[in-house]
Design a protein around this motif. Structure first.
Motif, PDB file in Angstrom:
ATOM      1  N   LEU A 190     106.525 -10.471  52.623  1.00  0.00           N
ATOM      2  CA  LEU A 190     106.192  -9.980  51.296  1.00  0.00           C
ATOM      3  C   LEU A 190     107.400  -9.297  50.663  1.00  0.00           C
ATOM      4  O   LEU A 190     108.192  -8.647  51.346  1.00  0.00           O
ATOM      5  CB  LEU A 190     105.030  -8.984  51.379  1.00  0.00           C
ATOM      6  CG  LEU A 190     103.702  -9.513  51.915  1.00  0.00           C
ATOM      7  CD1 LEU A 190     102.735  -8.368  52.129  1.00  0.00           C
ATOM      8  CD2 LEU A 190     103.112 -10.544  50.969  1.00  0.00           C
ATOM      9  N   THR A 191     107.499  -9.418  49.353  1.00  0.00           N
ATOM     10  CA  THR A 191     108.572  -8.773  48.620  1.00  0.00           C
ATOM     11  C   THR A 191     108.039  -8.286  47.280  1.00  0.00           C
ATOM     12  O   THR A 191     106.989  -8.721  46.820  1.00  0.00           O
ATOM     13  CB  THR A 191     109.751  -9.729  48.368  1.00  0.00           C
ATOM     14  OG1 THR A 191     109.271 -10.887  47.630  1.00  0.00           O
ATOM     15  CG2 THR A 191     110.381 -10.206  49.665  1.00  0.00           C
ATOM     16  N   GLY A 192     108.771  -7.386  46.661  1.00  0.00           N
ATOM     17  CA  GLY A 192     108.477  -6.965  45.307  1.00  0.00           C
ATOM     18  C   GLY A 192     107.075  -6.412  45.110  1.00  0.00           C
ATOM     19  O   GLY A 192     106.570  -5.613  45.887  1.00  0.00           O
ATOM     20  N   THR A 193     106.420  -6.917  44.044  1.00  0.00           N
ATOM     21  CA  THR A 193     105.089  -6.443  43.676  1.00  0.00           C
ATOM     22  C   THR A 193     104.058  -6.741  44.757  1.00  0.00           C
ATOM     23  O   THR A 193     103.157  -5.928  45.003  1.00  0.00           O
ATOM     24  CB  THR A 193     104.647  -7.083  42.349  1.00  0.00           C
ATOM     25  OG1 THR A 193     105.627  -6.826  41.339  1.00  0.00           O
ATOM     26  CG2 THR A 193     103.312  -6.514  41.888  1.00  0.00           C
ATOM     27  N   GLN A 199     100.969  -2.403  50.398  1.00  0.00           N
ATOM     28  CA  GLN A 199     101.137  -1.031  50.872  1.00  0.00           C
ATOM     29  C   GLN A 199     100.073  -0.111  50.275  1.00  0.00           C
ATOM     30  O   GLN A 199      99.501   0.725  50.984  1.00  0.00           O
ATOM     31  CB  GLN A 199     102.541  -0.528  50.522  1.00  0.00           C
ATOM     32  CG  GLN A 199     103.647  -1.203  51.306  1.00  0.00           C
ATOM     33  CD  GLN A 199     105.031  -0.827  50.809  1.00  0.00           C
ATOM     34  OE1 GLN A 199     105.242  -0.658  49.604  1.00  0.00           O
ATOM     35  NE2 GLN A 199     105.975  -0.680  51.725  1.00  0.00           N
ATOM     36  N   LYS A 200      99.805  -0.267  48.983  1.00  0.00           N
ATOM     37  CA  LYS A 200      98.780   0.554  48.332  1.00  0.00           C
ATOM     38  C   LYS A 200      97.408   0.269  48.935  1.00  0.00           C
ATOM     39  O   LYS A 200      96.611   1.177  49.143  1.00  0.00           O
ATOM     40  CB  LYS A 200      98.770   0.286  46.831  1.00  0.00           C
ATOM     41  CG  LYS A 200      99.994   0.810  46.095  1.00  0.00           C
ATOM     42  CD  LYS A 200      99.916   0.509  44.610  1.00  0.00           C
ATOM     43  CE  LYS A 200     101.139   1.029  43.872  1.00  0.00           C
ATOM     44  NZ  LYS A 200     101.086   0.710  42.421  1.00  0.00           N
ATOM     45  N   PHE A 202      96.718  -0.854  51.999  1.00  0.00           N
ATOM     46  CA  PHE A 202      96.634  -0.296  53.344  1.00  0.00           C
ATOM     47  C   PHE A 202      96.428   1.222  53.287  1.00  0.00           C
ATOM     48  O   PHE A 202      95.644   1.780  54.062  1.00  0.00           O
ATOM     49  CB  PHE A 202      97.910  -0.601  54.135  1.00  0.00           C
ATOM     50  CG  PHE A 202      97.733  -1.711  55.132  1.00  0.00           C
ATOM     51  CD1 PHE A 202      97.269  -1.464  56.411  1.00  0.00           C
ATOM     52  CD2 PHE A 202      98.033  -3.025  54.782  1.00  0.00           C
ATOM     53  CE1 PHE A 202      97.112  -2.481  57.331  1.00  0.00           C
ATOM     54  CE2 PHE A 202      97.861  -4.061  55.686  1.00  0.00           C
ATOM     55  CZ  PHE A 202      97.402  -3.793  56.966  1.00  0.00           C
ATOM     56  N   LYS A 203      97.093   1.878  52.369  1.00  0.00           N
ATOM     57  CA  LYS A 203      96.972   3.332  52.263  1.00  0.00           C
ATOM     58  C   LYS A 203      95.591   3.731  51.779  1.00  0.00           C
ATOM     59  O   LYS A 203      95.002   4.708  52.266  1.00  0.00           O
ATOM     60  CB  LYS A 203      98.035   3.875  51.308  1.00  0.00           C
ATOM     61  CG  LYS A 203      98.044   5.385  51.194  1.00  0.00           C
ATOM     62  CD  LYS A 203      99.170   5.856  50.289  1.00  0.00           C
ATOM     63  CE  LYS A 203      99.176   7.382  50.192  1.00  0.00           C
ATOM     64  NZ  LYS A 203     100.270   7.872  49.308  1.00  0.00           N
ATOM     65  N   ALA A 204      95.037   2.976  50.824  1.00  0.00           N
ATOM     66  CA  ALA A 204      93.721   3.308  50.272  1.00  0.00           C
ATOM     67  C   ALA A 204      92.592   2.903  51.210  1.00  0.00           C
ATOM     68  O   ALA A 204      91.618   3.635  51.376  1.00  0.00           O
ATOM     69  CB  ALA A 204      93.551   2.637  48.908  1.00  0.00           C
ATOM     70  N   ARG A 205      92.718   1.727  51.848  1.00  0.00           N
ATOM     71  CA  ARG A 205      91.618   1.201  52.673  1.00  0.00           C
ATOM     72  C   ARG A 205      91.677   1.721  54.101  1.00  0.00           C
ATOM     73  O   ARG A 205      90.645   1.954  54.722  1.00  0.00           O
ATOM     74  CB  ARG A 205      91.677  -0.339  52.680  1.00  0.00           C
ATOM     75  CG  ARG A 205      90.524  -0.992  53.442  1.00  0.00           C
ATOM     76  CD  ARG A 205      89.201  -0.631  52.812  1.00  0.00           C
ATOM     77  NE  ARG A 205      88.084  -1.311  53.433  1.00  0.00           N
ATOM     78  CZ  ARG A 205      87.480  -0.935  54.555  1.00  0.00           C
ATOM     79  NH1 ARG A 205      87.901   0.146  55.201  1.00  0.00           N
ATOM     80  NH2 ARG A 205      86.454  -1.610  55.034  1.00  0.00           N
ATOM     81  N   ASN A 206      92.882   1.895  54.633  1.00  0.00           N
ATOM     82  CA  ASN A 206      93.063   2.329  56.024  1.00  0.00           C
ATOM     83  C   ASN A 206      92.144   1.521  56.952  1.00  0.00           C
ATOM     84  O   ASN A 206      91.253   2.075  57.611  1.00  0.00           O
ATOM     85  CB  ASN A 206      92.762   3.826  56.160  1.00  0.00           C
ATOM     86  CG  ASN A 206      93.185   4.374  57.509  1.00  0.00           C
ATOM     87  OD1 ASN A 206      94.030   3.797  58.186  1.00  0.00           O
ATOM     88  ND2 ASN A 206      92.577   5.472  57.921  1.00  0.00           N
ATOM     89  N   VAL A 226     103.027  -6.706  57.552  1.00  0.00           N
ATOM     90  CA  VAL A 226     103.364  -5.770  56.476  1.00  0.00           C
ATOM     91  C   VAL A 226     104.546  -4.892  56.891  1.00  0.00           C
ATOM     92  O   VAL A 226     105.446  -4.615  56.082  1.00  0.00           O
ATOM     93  CB  VAL A 226     102.146  -4.907  56.107  1.00  0.00           C
ATOM     94  CG1 VAL A 226     102.525  -3.857  55.067  1.00  0.00           C
ATOM     95  CG2 VAL A 226     101.010  -5.778  55.588  1.00  0.00           C
ATOM     96  N   LEU A 227     104.573  -4.478  58.166  1.00  0.00           N
ATOM     97  CA  LEU A 227     105.673  -3.648  58.651  1.00  0.00           C
ATOM     98  C   LEU A 227     107.000  -4.402  58.601  1.00  0.00           C
ATOM     99  O   LEU A 227     108.028  -3.847  58.192  1.00  0.00           O
ATOM    100  CB  LEU A 227     105.381  -3.176  60.076  1.00  0.00           C
ATOM    101  CG  LEU A 227     106.443  -2.277  60.722  1.00  0.00           C
ATOM    102  CD1 LEU A 227     106.629  -1.006  59.905  1.00  0.00           C
ATOM    103  CD2 LEU A 227     106.054  -1.934  62.159  1.00  0.00           C
ATOM    104  N   ARG A 228     106.979  -5.677  59.010  1.00  0.00           N
ATOM    105  CA  ARG A 228     108.213  -6.483  58.935  1.00  0.00           C
ATOM    106  C   ARG A 228     108.663  -6.629  57.487  1.00  0.00           C
ATOM    107  O   ARG A 228     109.871  -6.601  57.189  1.00  0.00           O
ATOM    108  CB  ARG A 228     107.982  -7.861  59.556  1.00  0.00           C
ATOM    109  CG  ARG A 228     107.780  -7.846  61.062  1.00  0.00           C
ATOM    110  CD  ARG A 228     108.004  -9.238  61.661  1.00  0.00           C
ATOM    111  NE  ARG A 228     107.231 -10.259  60.988  1.00  0.00           N
ATOM    112  CZ  ARG A 228     105.985 -10.610  61.307  1.00  0.00           C
ATOM    113  NH1 ARG A 228     105.377  -9.981  62.313  1.00  0.00           N
ATOM    114  NH2 ARG A 228     105.354 -11.556  60.658  1.00  0.00           N
TER     115      ARG A 228
END
Length: 299
Positions: A190-193, A199-200, A202-206, A226-228
């Motif tokens: 993944l890149t850019g948007t 990332q958003k 993963f942070k919101a849903r966890n 996502v980490l890569r």
């Protein structure tokens, strides 16, 4: 009632609520007949509001009870309630809500309830929504065991309880996001948007492992993907920053060289001018000396 499929369950629930409220007035309640005012009032809400108001009332009652029993439980109950009902609902064909039964132990896993005390809290929420006079969840009777199948009694609950409808839509969006990431993890990073949105999310849903596995997705593989992507984006940012740093350093070096070259050129010009002035001054003095010599010779 009409021909809509949800109307009969709604009417059934509204009449059950009327009966429960009427019986709850006390031992003399049966002496007073049930009237239309018992059905169409602010507490019951009539046909179209009875179910939604009852469900919201249960949420508030459950939250107040848990806070009174466990002060450290502040704010956690809505999360458990939401997680349970999200797990028990799904979006089917035509984006229509449907039931998605689960074993009690699956609900424990979805809520992250590993300790016995946490599992008791999950059981309490299930029990609250399946008790007599409520019947939002089944089975309505019997003890709760790990292999007990928990189910929503009717799809009308999903469509008519406003909060649950929002939860179901949110769950559908989250599941689609998860499945999309799982599919894209087989290709380029993944890149850019796209990376920012992941990332958003993963942070919101966890997302928990149990939730991802319910959709037959390897949570570790998606998280590593996502980490890569994040590491690649970080490497590119660092490389761009290093390139900018070198470019700025080279630019400053060129500016310094140009500055010294300009100063050198200016020094040369001034030196040439100084010699030219001195040369003209020397010629003037020579002409003046010749003039004096000629005048002396003439005398």
């Amino acid at each position: 009632v009409g021909d809509e499929p949800d109307q009969l369950p709604l009417l059934q629930h509204a009449l059950m609520r009327v009966w429960s409220e009427w019986r709850g007035e006390g031992p003399n309640a049966p002496e007073r007949p049930i009237e239309v005012s018992d059905y169409d009032n602010d507490r019951i809400g009539g046909l179209h509001e009875a179910l939604d108001r009852h469900a919201e009332e249960l949420c508030l009652t459950a939250a107040a009870t848990k806070k009174a029993m466990w002060p450290s439980y502040q704010g956690k109950l809505p999360t458990i309630t939401e997680t349970i009902f999200k797990r028990l609902t799904a979006i089917g064909r035509g984006r229509r809500e449907r039931r998605d039964p689960a074993h009690l132990e699956e609900l424990w896993a979805a809520c992250g309830a590993e300790a016995d005390a946490d599992r008791v809290q999950v059981n309490d929420v299930v029990q609250l929504f399946r008790q007599a006079g409520v019947s939002f969840l089944s089975p309505r009777d019997g003890d709760l065991r790990p292999d007990t199948v928990i189910d929503i009694t009717h799809e009308s609950l999903i469509r008519q309880w406003k909060r649950l409808k929002e939860w179901a839509e949110s769950e559908g969006e989250s599941s689609r996001a998860l499945l999309t990431l799982a599919q894209r993890s087989k290709g380029e990073l993944l890149t850019g948007t796209d990376l920012e949105q992941a990332q958003k999310w993963f942070k919101a849903r966890n997302p928990t492992a149990a939730w991802a596995e319910h959709y037959q997705v390897d949570p570790i593989a998606v998280a590593e993907y996502v980490l890569r992507s994040e590491n690649l984006a970080k490497f590119r940012r660092e490389r761009e920053a290093e390139t900018d740093r070198r470019l700025k350093a080279a630019t400053q070096t060129r500016l310094l060289i140009l500055k010294w070259a300009a100063l050198t050129l200016l020094g040369c010009v001034l030196l040439v001018g100084w010699f030219a002035i001195r040369g003209r001054a020397g010629k003037g003095r020579a002409y003046e000396a010749d003039g004096r010599a000629n005048r002396a010779e003439a005398k």
